[in-house]
Design an enzyme around this catalytic site. Structure first.
Site, PDB file in Angstrom:
ATOM      1  N   ALA A  68       0.845  -1.197   0.000  1.00 47.22           N
ATOM      2  CA  ALA A  68       0.000   0.000   0.000  1.00 47.22           C
ATOM      3  C   ALA A  68       0.874   1.239   0.000  1.00 47.22           C
ATOM      4  O   ALA A  68       2.005   1.221   0.494  1.00 47.22           O
ATOM      5  CB  ALA A  68      -0.912   0.001   1.224  1.00 47.22           C
ATOM      6  N   ASP A  69       0.323   2.302  -0.554  1.00 46.24           N
ATOM      7  CA  ASP A  69       0.974   3.599  -0.461  1.00 46.24           C
ATOM      8  C   ASP A  69      -0.114   4.650  -0.339  1.00 46.24           C
ATOM      9  O   ASP A  69      -1.209   4.493  -0.894  1.00 46.24           O
ATOM     10  CB  ASP A  69       1.860   3.883  -1.673  1.00 46.24           C
ATOM     11  CG  ASP A  69       2.774   5.087  -1.439  1.00 46.24           C
ATOM     12  OD1 ASP A  69       3.364   5.179  -0.353  1.00 46.24           O
ATOM     13  OD2 ASP A  69       2.878   5.941  -2.333  1.00 46.24           O
ATOM     14  N   THR A  70       0.197   5.702   0.389  1.00 45.06           N
ATOM     15  CA  THR A  70      -0.740   6.801   0.623  1.00 45.06           C
ATOM     16  C   THR A  70       0.021   8.104   0.490  1.00 45.06           C
ATOM     17  O   THR A  70       1.096   8.251   1.067  1.00 45.06           O
ATOM     18  CB  THR A  70      -1.357   6.692   2.030  1.00 45.06           C
ATOM     19  OG1 THR A  70      -2.053   5.448   2.128  1.00 45.06           O
ATOM     20  CG2 THR A  70      -2.311   7.836   2.316  1.00 45.06           C
ATOM     21  N   ILE A 105      -3.683   3.614  -2.248  1.00 44.21           N
ATOM     22  CA  ILE A 105      -3.855   2.501  -3.188  1.00 44.21           C
ATOM     23  C   ILE A 105      -3.265   1.236  -2.590  1.00 44.21           C
ATOM     24  O   ILE A 105      -2.185   1.251  -2.004  1.00 44.21           O
ATOM     25  CB  ILE A 105      -3.228   2.829  -4.557  1.00 44.21           C
ATOM     26  CG1 ILE A 105      -3.933   4.065  -5.145  1.00 44.21           C
ATOM     27  CG2 ILE A 105      -3.314   1.629  -5.505  1.00 44.21           C
ATOM     28  CD1 ILE A 105      -3.449   4.503  -6.501  1.00 44.21           C
TER      29      ILE A 105
END
Length: 189
Positions: A68-70, A105
């Protein structure tokens, strides 16, 4: 078996909170936006690269890895983690009295495929004066957080309105993550 390709305590906490059994796999992915790469493409690429690096490090043939990355985005600019207090103050000044997006995402990868889901939240901060910014930075929360704030802590006082996913702003959109895990038999109904 599910693995989380992240050292983020918030992501671990959110998975634990929803009762997911997982292990952590350590990955080191450079987070550098490519020229002409949109913020959404960038966040997706980094999340996918984390998941794929995690999968490459695991020998289990039936393993799945969640990456995940934000990122905080304002006017097409990605606000990463602040380098220091001055950088954090600059980010918060720019976010003050504005609406920004938080793109989070998630990628789930296994030996037989890759799947993704996206959460985009709109966050409005009130006007922040220098004293409010300095007081928040003094909490230490601004460091290691995209956009220099943590919605789950003192940073909640900086949020005037949230249209979207609270957990997505924290770093792992729970609804989208659960949808991916259920679709691939990694979580019960």
């Amino acid at each position: 078996m599910l693995y989380l390709a992240s050292q983020s305590p918030r992501r671990r906490q959110l998975l634990e909170q929803i009762g997911v059994d997982f292990r952590v796999v350590d990955v080191d992915i450079p987070e550098q936006r490519a020229l002409a790469e949109s913020p959404r493409e960038y966040v997706s690429r980094v999340a996918r690269e984390k998941a794929l690096a995690g999968l490459a490090a695991i020998r289990e043939p039936r393993a799945f890895v969640l990456g995940a990355d934000t990122e905080v985005v304002l006017d097409d600019e990605v606000f990463g983690k602040p380098a220091d207090a001055a950088d954090a103050a600059g980010m918060l000044r720019r976010l003050s009295a504005r609406v920004h997006e938080v793109i989070s995402i998630v990628w789930l990868v296994g030996r037989d495929g890759e799947w993704t889901d996206t959460s985009v939240s709109r966050v409005r901060m009130p006007e922040l004066d220098d004293a409010a910014i300095a007081a928040y930075i003094a909490t230490g929360e601004a460091f290691g957080k995209a956009g220099a704030y943590a919605i789950q802590g003192h940073g909640a006082t900086l949020i005037e309105h949230l249209d979207g996913s609270h957990s997505g702003v924290m770093g792992l959109p729970v609804f989208e993550t659960v949808r991916l895990l259920r679709a691939h038999g990694l979580m019960g109904a």
